[in-house]
Design an enzyme around this catalytic site. Structure first.
Site, mmCIF file in Angstrom:
data_model
loop_
_atom_site.group_PDB
_atom_site.id
_atom_site.type_symbol
_atom_site.label_atom_id
_atom_site.label_comp_id
_atom_site.label_asym_id
_atom_site.label_seq_id
_atom_site.Cartn_x
_atom_site.Cartn_y
_atom_site.Cartn_z
ATOM 1 N N LYS A 145 -13.516 -3.459 7.830
ATOM 2 C CA LYS A 145 -13.302 -4.272 6.635
ATOM 3 C C LYS A 145 -14.412 -5.290 6.450
ATOM 4 C CE LYS A 145 -10.480 -7.756 9.024
ATOM 5 N NZ LYS A 145 -9.334 -8.678 8.916
ATOM 6 N N CYS A 161 0.780 -1.235 0.000
ATOM 7 C CA CYS A 161 0.000 0.000 0.000
ATOM 8 C C CYS A 161 0.818 1.294 0.000
ATOM 9 C CB CYS A 161 -1.032 0.002 1.127
ATOM 10 S SG CYS A 161 -0.593 -0.889 2.603
ATOM 11 N N HIS A 181 -5.473 -0.942 -4.669
ATOM 12 C CA HIS A 181 -5.842 0.177 -3.804
ATOM 13 C C HIS A 181 -6.624 1.188 -4.632
ATOM 14 C CE1 HIS A 181 -2.491 -1.705 -1.641
ATOM 15 N NE2 HIS A 181 -3.224 -1.386 -0.593
ATOM 16 N N HIS A 191 -8.430 -0.613 0.469
ATOM 17 C CA HIS A 191 -7.547 -1.748 0.213
ATOM 18 C C HIS A 191 -8.428 -2.941 -0.150
ATOM 19 C CE1 HIS A 191 -4.209 0.083 2.785
ATOM 20 N NE2 HIS A 191 -5.276 0.753 3.189
ATOM 21 N N ARG A 244 6.644 -11.309 5.208
ATOM 22 C CA ARG A 244 6.192 -11.128 6.585
ATOM 23 C C ARG A 244 6.814 -12.198 7.471
ATOM 24 N NH1 ARG A 244 -0.248 -9.863 5.441
ATOM 25 N NH2 ARG A 244 0.130 -8.145 3.978
ATOM 26 N N ASP A 251 -3.230 -7.616 -5.079
ATOM 27 C CA ASP A 251 -3.498 -6.400 -4.321
ATOM 28 C C ASP A 251 -4.071 -5.301 -5.201
ATOM 29 O OD1 ASP A 251 -3.493 -5.209 -1.887
ATOM 30 O OD2 ASP A 251 -1.326 -5.078 -1.676
ATOM 31 N N GLN A 276 0.526 -10.961 -3.168
ATOM 32 C CA GLN A 276 -0.866 -10.550 -2.972
ATOM 33 C C GLN A 276 -1.484 -10.113 -4.294
ATOM 34 O OE1 GLN A 276 -0.485 -7.494 0.166
ATOM 35 N NE2 GLN A 276 -1.895 -8.757 1.336
#
Length: 646
Positions: A469, A338, A389, A515, A367, A387, A385
């Protein structure tokens, strides 16, 4: 002198006056409830208690059976006490640690001088079944805290004493069954004989309190059910789960490996696994471009200051790898994508007309996960991911979230998932931002769910630190739930990074950031796909869609010609031209989960056909190569594109 009475109320509204001081079980009987073996315990004013708990005031009572989550917990927790007693009787030197009920079973941790062997587990199970047969009552007792500590120290149970020392309450509850006494808040079954069927499953190492700095304990897993038939069905399901295990199939099918020489939680994608991943990623990219996303790429590291600005250093530090020094500056392996997308947004002036802006990236992140929680592809240290945004105006949140929900369900259904569990997660205890902003964002998510007619449950306090979320869990072929998709509203990072856009009024305004991940991560999603399909991927995802099998060497030339025709048509095909029996080749192809086997021998060579077999053993008969291509064209068709909206 008249005895005092109290009023008990059942779930259906039935009310009954009963003597004060009677037990919960007696009160249920007086209220007309048949206290058969199905009733395990009860909830009194919303709190689970034993059936022999004494009532002294008016109460609402709800009987608990194995069909309820609370009833199953009572059943399995009583079972773990039975197993603990069996361990102590078979291995008296074993020390008790903790033993909770878990989903579909229970476990208990013991301090013991060595790992338990399969033969040990058989002895423990045999003794547990004897304890069940003895039908020993569970009895609750209470002791002052210091007396309880002394009690367990004298019995040689230091782990129990340490647990009690950390309690705030000055009174501690214990439960006995015969000579065995354990620390427990309860409730429990009336007696050990109420357990219908019990099985000890396995053992493993586990650190005391889950901390690798603490001693290693020995954990024993088990399960229990009211009937042997239910237990047998569960054990059969466990065997099916083992058969579908993505770690086993990933290796057997040549898809992925995780090797100690490289490091735990780091995945090697082998050619066939990499090909499936490519197909997934290409589909993902095509659909995002069709639906108004712009694709971006970002580096794997950045200055640590970037993660300080985003708040990850304060709120996510335990999940990040240690920083590295480069030319006097600290750099961080990225745990998320992000901040990079934020900086792309911030690189230009933005107008209200530009919004929404949707950036998508298949971004690899890193991670730190403890070794004990790593699990194949499902829990790793490096993963990609899917991902994205979204940057939008406050008035666009509901519309954008609605679009994301549509997109999510389309993607998941394309890969064969049709059952979902949806959760709306609200403000956690550790959070940033005003309650007003949290309420506004939560309301927008809820409105999007209701607007799409999506059934959902509220998950209090489970939002991320920067906003509420929506989490979407998928159910696989075995009915197991997997967390994949998430949609998160973030008003914190736009403020931290001082993001702005010029509004219609000519003034600067702060955008809202959303996100979202549809599959969660490519690694985890791929592991779920392997288990969902038991390695037999749909034809459009299969790394090899057809294999040509020659019966003898003299059919080699014709087999190669068939292979070339199939490959020229754009399908993924191989040929097995080895001088082996065709039955062996068929079995090998079936083990490799190849959708179609095209067998060629004398008859096929002369007639210009192939004999077609499916991977499940079906015989589709003789076909021309053109007919086979038509079959593949139908089976291997790309999923239908999602209709775009602007």
């Amino acid at each position: 002198m008249t005895s005092r009475t109290i009023c008990v109320t059942l779930q259906d509204g039935t009310k009954k006056e009963v003597p004060a001081g009677c037990t919960v079980g007696e009160a249920l009987v007086r209220a007309g409830v048949t206290l058969g073996s199905a009733i395990l315990a009860a909830k009194v004013n919303g709190q689970p208690v034993d059936l022999d708990r004494v009532l002294v005031e008016d109460a609402t009572i709800e009987p608990l059976t194995f069909d309820s989550p609370e009833g199953r917990e009572v059943y399995r927790h009583s079972s773990t006490h039975i197993m603990a007693q069996a361990v102590k009787e078979v291995f008296p030197s074993a020390q008790l640690a903790i033993g909770p009920a878990i989903e579909d079973g229970f476990y208990y941790d013991f301090a013991f001088e060595r790992p338990f062997t399969p033969q040990d587990l058989e002895k423990i199970e045999a003794r547990a079944l004897e304890i069940i047969k003895a039908d020993r009552p569970f009895r609750r007792m209470e002791l002052p805290k210091q007396q309880a500590i002394q009690f367990f120290r004298e019995r040689g149970e230091p782990y129990k004493a340490e647990m009690i020392e950390g309690f705030e309450d000055q009174t501690v509850s214990l439960y006995s069954q015969g000579e065995f006494i354990d620390l427990c808040r309860g409730p429990h079954l009336p007696s050990t004989g109420r357990v219908g069927a019990l099985k000890i499953l396995s053992s493993a190492g586990a650190y005391w309190r889950g901390d690798e700095r603490n001693p290693m304990l020995q954990r024993i897993y088990g399960t229990s059910f009211p009937t042997q038939a239910e237990l047998d069905a569960y054990l059969a399901r466990l065997e099916e789960i083992k058969r579908r295990d993505h770690r086993k199939l990933g290796k057997e099918l040549g898809l992925i490996t995780i090797q100690d020489e490289i490091g735990p939680g780091l995945v090697l994608w082998h050619p066939k696994g990499a090909l499936i991943r490519l197909l997934i990623e290409n589909f993902w990219r095509e659909q995002h471009l069709r639906n108004g996303y712009e694709l971006v790429y970002s580096p794997h590291i950045a200055r640590l200051d970037l993660w300080r600005t985003s708040g990850h250093v304060d709120y996510y530090r335990d999940n990040m790898f240690a920083p590295m020094k480069v030319e006097g500056s600290e750099y961080q392996l990225k745990p998320m994508n992000c901040p990079f997308h934020i900086m792309i947004y911030k690189s230009h002036l933005r107008s209200y007309r530009d919004l929404p802006i949707r950036y998508g990236e298949l971004g690899t992140v890193y991670r730190y996960e403890r070794t004990g929680v790593l699990h194949g592809l499902l829990r790793v240290r490096g993963f990609t991911q899917d991902d994205a945004h979204l940057f939008c105006r406050p008035d666009q949140i509901e519309t954008e979230v609605s679009r994301v929900l549509d997109f999510t369900f389309f993607i998941l259904r394309t890969f064969g998932f049709s059952e979902f569990e949806v959760y709306l997660s609200t403000r956690p205890e550790k959070a940033v931002g005003s309650e007003e902003k949290w309420a506004q964002a939560t309301a927008a998510l809820e409105a999007a769910l209701k607007g799409r007619g999506v059934a959902y449950r509220v998950d209090p306090g489970e939002g991320v630190f920067y906003g509420p979320k929506i989490d979407i869990k998928i159910k696989d072929a075995l009915g197991r739930s997997w967390q994949c998709s998430t949609v998160q509203v973030d008003f914190n990072n736009p403020e931290r990074f001082q993001l702005t856009y010029t509004g219609e009024d000519g003034r600067s305004h702060q955008p809202i950031m959303i996100h979202r991940a549809l599959m969660g991560s490519i690694e985890r999603f791929f592991g779920i796909l392997i288990e969902h399909y038991a390695g037999a991927f749909p034809v459009w995802l299969a790394p090899v869609q057809a294999i040509v099998l020659s019966i003898t060497d003299k059919h080699r030339e014709y087999a190669v010609g068939v292979l070339n025709q199939v490959k020229a048509a754009g399908y993924r095909a191989e040929a097995d031209l080895r001088n082996e029996k065709v039955g062996f080749k068929i079995r090998e192809a079936e083990k490799a989960k190849i959708p179609y086997m095209l067998v060629v021998g004398d008859r096929e060579t002369q007639s210009g056909t192939v004999s077609v077999r499916g991977r499940a053993g079906s015989n589709l008969g003789s076909m021309s190569v053109a007919a086979v291509l038509d079959l593949l064209r139908t089976e291997a068709a790309q999923p239908v594109p999602l209709t775009t909206t602007t």
